[in-house]
Design a protein around this motif. Structure first.
Motif, PDB file in Angstrom:
ATOM      1  N   LYS A 124       0.843  -1.197   0.000  1.00 53.76           N
ATOM      2  CA  LYS A 124       0.000   0.000   0.000  1.00 53.76           C
ATOM      3  C   LYS A 124       0.878   1.247   0.000  1.00 53.76           C
ATOM      4  O   LYS A 124       1.839   1.356   0.756  1.00 53.76           O
ATOM      5  N   ILE A 125       0.530   2.201  -0.864  1.00 51.82           N
ATOM      6  CA  ILE A 125       1.277   3.465  -0.950  1.00 51.82           C
ATOM      7  C   ILE A 125       0.772   4.439   0.118  1.00 51.82           C
ATOM      8  O   ILE A 125      -0.424   4.699   0.206  1.00 51.82           O
ATOM      9  N   VAL A 126       1.719   4.967   0.929  1.00 50.65           N
ATOM     10  CA  VAL A 126       1.341   5.942   1.950  1.00 50.65           C
ATOM     11  C   VAL A 126       1.931   7.320   1.682  1.00 50.65           C
ATOM     12  O   VAL A 126       1.592   8.287   2.349  1.00 50.65           O
ATOM     13  N   GLY A 127       2.843   7.395   0.688  1.00 50.19           N
ATOM     14  CA  GLY A 127       3.449   8.685   0.379  1.00 50.19           C
ATOM     15  C   GLY A 127       4.013   8.703  -1.033  1.00 50.19           C
ATOM     16  O   GLY A 127       4.438   7.665  -1.555  1.00 50.19           O
ATOM     17  N   ILE A 128       3.977   9.889  -1.643  1.00 48.51           N
ATOM     18  CA  ILE A 128       4.547  10.083  -2.985  1.00 48.51           C
ATOM     19  C   ILE A 128       5.620  11.160  -2.883  1.00 48.51           C
ATOM     20  O   ILE A 128       5.362  12.254  -2.363  1.00 48.51           O
ATOM     21  N   VAL A 129       6.832  10.841  -3.342  1.00 46.14           N
ATOM     22  CA  VAL A 129       7.933  11.808  -3.274  1.00 46.14           C
ATOM     23  C   VAL A 129       8.216  12.366  -4.666  1.00 46.14           C
ATOM     24  O   VAL A 129       7.906  11.746  -5.688  1.00 46.14           O
ATOM     25  N   LYS A 130       8.792  13.542  -4.698  1.00 47.63           N
ATOM     26  CA  LYS A 130       9.187  14.151  -5.961  1.00 47.63           C
ATOM     27  C   LYS A 130      10.270  13.295  -6.628  1.00 47.63           C
ATOM     28  O   LYS A 130      11.089  12.679  -5.948  1.00 47.63           O
ATOM     29  N   ASP A 131      10.266  13.271  -7.946  1.00 44.37           N
ATOM     30  CA  ASP A 131      11.301  12.549  -8.678  1.00 44.37           C
ATOM     31  C   ASP A 131      12.679  13.104  -8.357  1.00 44.37           C
ATOM     32  O   ASP A 131      12.854  14.322  -8.224  1.00 44.37           O
ATOM     33  N   PHE A 132      13.669  12.217  -8.230  1.00 45.20           N
ATOM     34  CA  PHE A 132      15.060  12.654  -8.102  1.00 45.20           C
ATOM     35  C   PHE A 132      15.953  11.641  -8.812  1.00 45.20           C
ATOM     36  O   PHE A 132      15.618  10.464  -8.936  1.00 45.20           O
ATOM     37  N   ASN A 133      17.088  12.125  -9.298  1.00 46.74           N
ATOM     38  CA  ASN A 133      18.005  11.302 -10.089  1.00 46.74           C
ATOM     39  C   ASN A 133      19.012  10.595  -9.201  1.00 46.74           C
ATOM     40  O   ASN A 133      19.628  11.226  -8.347  1.00 46.74           O
ATOM     41  N   ILE A 134      19.199   9.303  -9.447  1.00 52.81           N
ATOM     42  CA  ILE A 134      20.261   8.595  -8.729  1.00 52.81           C
ATOM     43  C   ILE A 134      21.253   7.932  -9.682  1.00 52.81           C
ATOM     44  O   ILE A 134      22.313   7.509  -9.272  1.00 52.81           O
ATOM     45  N   GLN A 135      20.901   7.802 -10.966  1.00 50.46           N
ATOM     46  CA  GLN A 135      21.801   7.150 -11.921  1.00 50.46           C
ATOM     47  C   GLN A 135      22.630   8.190 -12.662  1.00 50.46           C
ATOM     48  O   GLN A 135      23.732   8.500 -12.284  1.00 50.46           O
ATOM     49  N   SER A 136      22.068   8.752 -13.718  1.00 48.99           N
ATOM     50  CA  SER A 136      22.769   9.733 -14.526  1.00 48.99           C
ATOM     51  C   SER A 136      21.735  10.614 -15.186  1.00 48.99           C
ATOM     52  O   SER A 136      20.625  10.157 -15.484  1.00 48.99           O
ATOM     53  N   LEU A 137      22.085  11.856 -15.435  1.00 51.09           N
ATOM     54  CA  LEU A 137      21.139  12.759 -16.077  1.00 51.09           C
ATOM     55  C   LEU A 137      20.980  12.464 -17.559  1.00 51.09           C
ATOM     56  O   LEU A 137      20.197  13.113 -18.241  1.00 51.09           O
ATOM     57  N   LYS A 138      21.729  11.491 -18.060  1.00 50.96           N
ATOM     58  CA  LYS A 138      21.508  11.068 -19.449  1.00 50.96           C
ATOM     59  C   LYS A 138      20.230  10.251 -19.554  1.00 50.96           C
ATOM     60  O   LYS A 138      19.593  10.204 -20.602  1.00 50.96           O
ATOM     61  N   THR A 139      19.855   9.580 -18.479  1.00 53.21           N
ATOM     62  CA  THR A 139      18.673   8.713 -18.485  1.00 53.21           C
ATOM     63  C   THR A 139      17.539   9.351 -17.690  1.00 53.21           C
ATOM     64  O   THR A 139      17.772  10.157 -16.784  1.00 53.21           O
ATOM     65  N   GLU A 140      16.335   8.961 -18.024  1.00 57.88           N
ATOM     66  CA  GLU A 140      15.167   9.478 -17.320  1.00 57.88           C
ATOM     67  C   GLU A 140      15.064   8.854 -15.931  1.00 57.88           C
ATOM     68  O   GLU A 140      15.586   7.762 -15.689  1.00 57.88           O
TER      69      GLU A 140
END
Length: 804
Positions: free
Chosen positions: A591-607
């Motif tokens: 069950k989802i209890v929270g939604i966080v803003k997108d953030f990058n952890i790999q590389s800015l070349k990829t979505e």
């Protein structure tokens, strides 16, 4: 005859010393760049060439046809069924881990040994390193068997004849079954020790969906890879889909569309480093290599253009010589051969200089690309000398034919210059040179803008002052180690907070699985973590709440997800809180209890990928993957705090192991290194191109203006001002520059737009590089040409008018 030709050649080199130096300089720079890039390419192509079985070994890559995405992973049962069902596949080997390190204890010493691999038992059938001691037969048959390299043997025992000796690590006693010598040739498969992935293979024997392994297949020498890839789909992938589709309530084809693999790609072992779509040991970048090679060839073309332009512009100085020689019986073919010889002498001299310059620059080049290239490959000399011959032929033949075609009677009368043929040839070639120069200016500015855009982008988290320390000592219950350490390390002076997260920015540690909701499936990356990790990293909460240690359900089946997760399921935020889904790693609904803003952890070349965040105790197995502790350090006395952390770690946590740590912002910054290097290379190449082009332009304008000195003298006698004369002499070159930039704009736009398509977060195509290219080239052209034009206005009028 040859002796006379050489004498005439050196007389002309001395007479036209400026153009000779410019030709030598341009060709030397071009050939040096060409040889360096050629060596780089040759080095990338040379990996795994040492392996005598390379022609029959193929790396497996699964293909997600729907998204056109490749992955190097496979599951154990899929690989096992492939060898049983497909006659062309003779054997397979699985790789589950690389870069492993342990503190090893022998009767001689205790030492930390790194760069190990865990594999399936037939590893040495595929990679037959030179055997020094022991035997490869059953070398990895047992749970506690280990094969070690000669370097590891000397490090642990002081000698290499150590088959049968015992090594203790990871709470077990291992027996050395073989000692091998790693190959001298380039290889990414160069383990210092090899162990059997016994427990993992045992647990994954029926795990059809556990894509935890890299795989190499041994194919029959006559096998057709296209046929094998089709059989993999029909006899392996579809078989698995038929087993599981009914339980999922879908057709086998739909199951493959949801879970894959939908296709496969088999790439020869010795081509994987550069040509592989996805590689367990890291994928090469053929596209960048092709770009660099093309640019190096373009610089050579610019040098050849200079040669052609200067030779045709010097025609007036050679006209009477040619006329006399033709009048006394010399034929066209001998004249062409003479001019080709003159060109070859310059090209050969440039080649010798380029070899010396390449040797001088090679250490810096190796440091830039982190390589150890040496100039000991005959192919480098062969290909580069072939290029020299090609340049000599092309850049020598055009002016040679042009000069040899002068009519003897016209040249002796001095009337050849009235022909417009040579002028059009020179102007056309100069235009091509300026088109290339304009492209380089535009491209380097766009590359710089893209890199700056990536570095300035809001990542959605803050890794400043966050230090990650990796566990080396793989205890059997790592989560308990973390829970003990987080309380102890909070007490260290200067530590502000402590947490744990699986998905660390810039680490490239990757774990994902399918997420199912009704008849729809997406793949999402796992982010097992401690309760406070997202707040610890300053990630923004969009809606809902954080995980709470006081709520028991938050360690069972409550999760947070990112915005992309919600979007890919087609929900709005409110719907996300109402729906439950089932991850592939667990049967219970989450069950989802929270939604966080997108953030990058790999590389800015990829979505940004869909991500699911949950407490590491929420699953029975994720807690075994706790592999780090992260510390937020107070800004005051950061160096002192790091020293205190290191001292505590080496004394009380992992004595005998190296202290492996990094700051997360610096770790993520490494994902930009590739593009920063591209930016640097474009800048260097741009400088080289402009230098060659502008020197050629200066020499050409000098020769052409010298031919107009009598006209200048007449116009000056009639009252023309210096400014009017300078504008008149430079106007032709400014028009050529304007036309060249206008032609280059659509070409540059198309090529750079194709380059930008590789980036998920790209800039909109800017206008200023195109405008700046036009303005800068016009200014540079005027500056270069006006120097000689100004000198022309100071001519001795008597000298040029005395015969009029």
């Amino acid at each position: 005859m040859l002796n006379n030709w050489l004498k005439i050649a050196f007389i002309n080199y001395k007479k036209n010393w400026l153009s000779t130096i410019i030709n030598l300089f341009g060709l030397t720079i071009g050939l040096t760049g060409f040889m360096l890039i050629l060596m780089h390419w040759n080095d990338e192509e040379s990996y795994e060439k040492w392996n005598p079985k390379k022609d029959n070994i193929y790396a497996f890559q699964q293909h997600n046809i729907k998204e056109n995405r490749y992955s190097p992973s496979i599951s154990y049962p899929l690989a096992d069924r492939a060898v049983k069902m497909i006659p062309e596949i003779k054997d397979y080997v699985l790789v589950s881990g690389s870069g492993m390190g342990f503190k090893m204890i022998t009767k001689n010493k205790t030492a930390y040994q790194k760069d190990g691999m865990s594999v399936s038992e037939n590893f040495f059938n595929f990679f037959p390193f030179k055997l020094i001691s022991g035997s490869y037969k059953d070398a990895l048959k047992g749970e506690t068997s280990i094969a070690i390299s000669t370097l590891t043997a000397k490090n642990l025992f002081g000698k290499t004849d150590v088959a049968g000796e015992s090594i203790k690590f990871d709470s077990d006693n291992f027996v050395v079954t073989a000692v091998y010598e790693l190959p001298k040739g380039n290889s990414v498969i160069n383990p210092e020790f090899v162990i059997l992935a016994y427990e993992q293979l045992k647990n994954d024997k029926e795990g059809w969906g556990n894509f935890n392994y890299g795989c190499f297949f041994m194919l029959d020498k006559n096998a057709d890879t296209e046929v094998v890839q089709k059989k993999l789909y029909d006899d392996v992938f579809l078989y698995r889909a038929k087993m599981n589709a009914k339980g999922a309530g879908v057709t086998p084809q739909k199951f493959l569309e949801m879970y894959g693999p939908q296709g496969s790609l088999l790439t020869p072992l010795d081509q994987m480093k550069l040509h592989g779509k996805a590689y367990w040991f890291g994928t090469g970048d053929l596209k960048t290599m092709m770009i660099l090679f093309t640019l190096s060839v373009l610089i050579l073309i610019l040098s050849a253009i200079n040669f052609i332009n200067l030779k045709t512009a010097q025609a007036s100085q050679r006209a009477k010589e040619i006329g006399v020689r033709k009048a006394i019986g010399s034929n066209k073919s001998k004249l062409v051969l003479q001019f080709l010889l003159e060109t070859f002498v310059i090209c050969f001299a440039s080649y010798i200089l380029a070899l010396a310059l390449t040797e001088i620059l090679l250490p810096s080049f190796n440091k830039f690309f982190d390589k150890q290239i040496v100039m000991n490959d005959w192919r480098i000399y062969f290909y580069s000398f072939t290029m020299v011959l090609l340049i000599a032929l092309i850049s020598g033949l055009i002016p040679a034919i042009y000069l040899a075609n002068f009519k003897a009677i016209e040249t002796l009368k001095g009337n050849f210059a009235r022909s417009r043929h040579g002028i059009w040839l020179r102007n056309g070639i100069l235009t091509l040179q300026l088109i290339i120069s304009s492209f380089f200016i535009i491209a380097s500015l766009i590359v710089s803008s893209q890199v700056k855009h990536m570095m300035d982008k809001d990542l959605g988290f803050s890794g400043k002052q966050v230090m990650i320390v990796t566990f080396n000592d793989n205890v059997h219950q790592p989560w308990l180690k973390y829970e003990r350490l987080k309380n102890e390390m909070r007490k260290i002076q200067g530590v502000d907070d402590v947490s744990y997260g699986e998905a660390v920015a810039g680490s490239y540690r990757y774990s994902n699985s399918n997420m199912d909701y009704m008849d729809k499936t997406i793949y999402a990356q796992h982010g097992s973590m401690d309760y406070n990790y997202l707040q610890f990293m300053n990630v923004k909460l969009k809606k809902g709440r954080w995980l709470d240690s006081k709520l028991a359900s938050d360690t069972i089946n409550n999760v947070l997800v990112n915005e992309t997760f919600v979007k890919q399921f087609g929900w709005n935020d409110d719907q996300a809180f109402k729906n439950e889904f089932r991850p592939g790693f667990d049967e219970k609904p989450y069950k989802i209890v929270g939604i966080v803003k997108d953030f990058n952890i790999q590389s800015l070349k990829t979505e940004v990928e869909p991500m699911i965040f949950f407490h590491y105790r929420a699953t029975s197995w994720k807690r075994f993957n706790v592999y780090n502790i992260q510390l937020k350090i107070k800004p005051e006395d950061m160096d002192g705090t790091v020293k205190r952390i290191k001292k505590y770690w080496q004394a009380s946590v992992e004595p005998g192991y190296p202290f492996e740590s990094n700051f997360i912002d610096k770790q993520f910054a490494k994902t930009f290194v590739k593009y920063q290097k591209q930016q640097t290379l474009f800048t260097i190449l741009n400088a080289m191109v402009l230098m060659v082009a502008l020197l050629g332009l200066f020499a050409l304008s000098s020769l052409m203006i010298e031919q107009k000195l009598k006209d200048v003298a007449i116009r000056k006698t009639l009252g023309a001002s210096d400014g009017t004369l300078i504008v008149g002499l430079t106007k032709q070159f400014l028009w050529i520059t304007l036309i060249a930039v206008i032609i280059s704009i659509p070409i540059s736009y198309y090529l750079m737009n194709e380059w930008l398509k590789d980036f998920a977060y790209r800039i909109d195509m800017p206008i200023f590089p195109f405008v700046l290219s036009l303005i800068s080239l016009l200014i540079l052209t005027f500056a270069v040409v006006s120097v000689k034009a100004y000198q022309a206005t100071k001519v001795n009028l008597v000298k040029y008018l005395k015969y009029e």
